[in-house]
Design a protein around this motif. Structure first.
Motif, short mmCIF file in Angstrom:
data_model
loop_
_atom_site.label_atom_id
_atom_site.label_comp_id
_atom_site.label_asym_id
_atom_site.label_seq_id
_atom_site.Cartn_x
_atom_site.Cartn_y
_atom_site.Cartn_z
N TYR A 38 0.83 -1.21 0.00
CA TYR A 38 0.00 0.00 0.00
C TYR A 38 0.87 1.26 0.00
O TYR A 38 0.65 2.18 -0.79
N THR A 39 1.86 1.30 0.88
CA THR A 39 2.71 2.49 0.94
C THR A 39 3.56 2.63 -0.32
O THR A 39 3.76 3.74 -0.82
N ASP A 40 4.04 1.51 -0.84
CA ASP A 40 4.82 1.58 -2.10
C ASP A 40 4.00 2.22 -3.20
O ASP A 40 4.50 3.05 -3.97
N GLN A 41 2.73 1.85 -3.29
CA GLN A 41 1.86 2.39 -4.33
C GLN A 41 1.45 3.83 -4.05
O GLN A 41 1.28 4.63 -4.97
N ALA A 42 1.31 4.18 -2.77
CA ALA A 42 0.96 5.56 -2.41
C ALA A 42 2.02 6.53 -2.90
O ALA A 42 1.71 7.67 -3.28
N PHE A 43 3.26 6.08 -2.93
CA PHE A 43 4.35 6.97 -3.36
C PHE A 43 4.43 7.10 -4.88
O PHE A 43 5.30 7.80 -5.39
N LEU A 44 3.52 6.45 -5.60
CA LEU A 44 3.36 6.77 -7.02
C LEU A 44 2.71 8.15 -7.16
O LEU A 44 2.81 8.78 -8.22
N VAL A 45 2.04 8.61 -6.10
CA VAL A 45 1.38 9.91 -6.11
C VAL A 45 2.11 10.90 -5.19
O VAL A 45 2.38 12.03 -5.58
N LEU A 46 2.43 10.45 -3.98
CA LEU A 46 3.06 11.33 -2.99
C LEU A 46 4.57 11.39 -3.16
O LEU A 46 5.18 10.46 -3.68
N ASP A 47 5.15 12.50 -2.70
CA ASP A 47 6.59 12.63 -2.62
C ASP A 47 7.05 11.92 -1.35
O ASP A 47 6.76 12.36 -0.24
N LYS A 48 7.75 10.82 -1.51
CA LYS A 48 8.14 10.00 -0.36
C LYS A 48 8.99 10.78 0.63
O LYS A 48 8.84 10.62 1.85
N ASP A 49 9.89 11.61 0.13
CA ASP A 49 10.80 12.35 1.01
C ASP A 49 10.10 13.45 1.79
O ASP A 49 10.67 14.03 2.71
N LYS A 50 8.86 13.75 1.42
CA LYS A 50 8.11 14.80 2.12
C LYS A 50 6.87 14.24 2.81
O LYS A 50 5.91 14.96 3.05
N THR A 51 6.93 12.95 3.12
CA THR A 51 5.79 12.29 3.75
C THR A 51 6.21 11.63 5.05
O THR A 51 7.18 10.88 5.08
N GLU A 52 5.48 11.91 6.10
CA GLU A 52 5.71 11.28 7.40
C GLU A 52 4.76 10.09 7.51
O GLU A 52 3.54 10.26 7.42
N VAL A 53 5.30 8.90 7.67
CA VAL A 53 4.49 7.69 7.75
C VAL A 53 4.55 7.15 9.17
O VAL A 53 5.63 6.96 9.73
N VAL A 54 3.36 6.94 9.77
CA VAL A 54 3.29 6.41 11.12
C VAL A 54 2.25 5.30 11.18
O VAL A 54 1.34 5.25 10.35
N PHE A 55 2.37 4.41 12.16
CA PHE A 55 1.43 3.32 12.38
C PHE A 55 0.68 3.59 13.67
O PHE A 55 1.31 3.82 14.72
N ASN A 56 -0.66 3.52 13.63
CA ASN A 56 -1.38 3.84 14.87
C ASN A 56 -1.27 2.74 15.92
O ASN A 56 -1.61 2.95 17.09
N GLY A 57 -0.73 1.59 15.54
CA GLY A 57 -0.42 0.59 16.54
C GLY A 57 0.65 1.06 17.50
O GLY A 57 0.75 0.55 18.63
N ASN A 58 1.45 2.06 17.08
CA ASN A 58 2.51 2.58 17.95
C ASN A 58 1.94 3.12 19.25
O ASN A 58 2.58 3.04 20.30
N TRP A 59 0.74 3.70 19.21
CA TRP A 59 0.15 4.23 20.44
C TRP A 59 -0.95 3.34 21.00
O TRP A 59 -1.09 3.22 22.21
N PHE A 60 -1.71 2.67 20.13
CA PHE A 60 -2.79 1.84 20.67
C PHE A 60 -2.27 0.57 21.35
O PHE A 60 -2.90 0.06 22.28
N LYS A 61 -1.12 0.06 20.91
CA LYS A 61 -0.54 -1.11 21.58
C LYS A 61 -0.18 -0.79 23.03
O LYS A 61 -0.21 -1.66 23.89
#
Length: 403
Positions: free
Chosen positions: A117-140
């Motif tokens: 999903y993220t690989d394909q999202a960067f067909l549109v977004l600029d990867k170097d200007k995108t902050e990617v986080v997982f909400n499991g980081n806080w819900f866990k």
């Protein structure tokens, strides 16, 4: 709690607020509120723009790309994109617009989907200007007592005002308690990442407003709710969905992507131009030409200009032009019969392993589908000159060359 941020190079001078608003408003359904968005933009600082995605499948289609393209607009204007991968929320499944409970996914399935999903999202977004986080980081890490406190901020009456929940209760369809958690969790994501704007489909307004309320309770400036239209699929009726088979995938092969887009109903062309390309449809353009231009531009965006040109040339040769001399086609060796009906039946059976009746062939003849070198054959009993190298068109998708 958050992942390390990608370095972002923002413009030293941002566009005036009025110009930014003109760009950002295009193609939206709701901005709650435009006045508040203008005030945030007037500060002259990069805003944090949130999009939460649940990787419930491994592929992204053009329907998903509508929100991604809006994020790219924010990105190009110098704002910070925060892409939240819902590794925890995906295991619940967003109930928005659903008439039944979603089947649960395992955590391993979610993580595998998240990678593609993220690989394909960067067909549109600029990867170097995108902050990617997982909400499991806080819900866990959230103790059950904190879950209870979070639930205490929202009433059951609020949740049951949602159209999807309300309809399911009225129809006697079950609403599972874990589904009620979904808007609360999505809202808490906004608190954690301190979003200034949240983007979502028009069915996401309730969820985004929950985030706005939770931010207020935390003493934060509430986020702007920005919703976008849902893109109908190739059937022209239902929302684009892989499960419905009416989708165009971002990683579809060029010719497959081009061919799918050529099947869009004419009445959806203006919407596709706006949401898929960010352009206005030229009302003076012939519908077929407009559709070919749309398909070619999409292939160029997700593949290359060369692939787009190749697809268009191939389409024109196969479906638009009478001259099919340069197209590679399956070869047909004639049998004893030389009448149109007999040759066509033999072609279907020997080349495509399909049996067609005499009535079927007569209907194709009457409809003008049967053509020899671009000329319609109007008499199923006729015996034209079957010359070697000639092209016999059987229907919209199948043609053969005489051996």
């Amino acid at each position: 709690m958050l992942s390390s941020r990608h370095p972002t190079l923002f413009p030293s001078i941002m566009l005036p607020v009025s110009e930014q608003l003109e760009i950002l408003k295009r193609g939206t359904v709701t901005i709650h509120s435009e006045k508040e968005l203008a005030a945030k933009l007037a500060k002259g600082k990069p805003l944090r723009i949130k999009l939460g995605v649940d990787p419930t499948s491994p592929d992204i289609h053009l329907g998903h790309a509508v929100a991604l393209r809006k994020l790219r607009q924010f990105q190009d204007l110098g704002h910070q994109i925060v892409l939240i991968i819902g590794d925890f929320t995906a295991m619940i499944g967003d109930p928005s617009g659903r008439s039944t409970t979603r089947p649960p996914l395992t955590y391993d399935e979610v993580l595998a989907n998240a990678k593609t999903y993220t690989d394909q999202a960067f067909l549109v977004l600029d990867k170097d200007k995108t902050e990617v986080v997982f909400n499991g980081n806080w819900f866990k890490e959230m103790p059950f007592m904190e879950v209870i406190k979070l639930n205490a901020r929202v009433t059951l009456q609020q949740m049951l005002q949602r159209e999807d929940f309300k309809n399911r209760v009225a129809n006697g369809t079950e609403v599972r308690l874990h589904e009620i958690q979904y808007p609360i969790m999505q809202g808490w994501d906004s608190v954690v990442v301190r979003s200034d704007v949240e983007i979502g489909g028009s069915d996401q307004l309730f969820n985004i407003l929950v985030g706005r309320d939770l931010q207020k309770e935390e003493g934060m400036e509430p986020q702007i709710c920005m919703t976008l239209p849902l893109l109908e699929g190739l059937d022209g009726v239902k929302k684009m969905s892989k499960s419905l088979g009416n989708y165009v995938g971002l990683t579809d092969a060029p010719k497959e992507m081009f061919g799918k887009l050529m099947s869009i109903p004419d009445e959806l062309m203006a919407k596709y131009y706006l949401l898929v390309l960010g352009e206005e449809l030229d009302a003076t353009m012939h519908p077929m030409e407009a559709k070919k231009a749309l398909a070619a531009k999409c292939v160029a965006v997700y593949h290359s200009e060369a692939a787009a040109q190749e697809c268009r040339d191939d389409w024109d040769l196969r479906f638009s032009k009478k001259d099919l001399a340069n197209v590679e086609l399956p070869l047909l060796t004639l049998a004893d019969r030389r009448d149109v009906l007999g040759v066509v039946q033999h072609a279907y059976l020997s080349v495509f392993e399909q049996t067609v009746s005499g009535g079927d062939v007569r209907r194709l003849v009457q409809g003008g589908s049967i053509q020899l070198n671009g000329e319609k054959l109007t008499d199923p009993k006729a015996e034209p000159a079957w010359e070697t190298g000639a092209v016999l068109k059987l229907d919209k998708k199948r043609s053969v060359r005489l051996a």
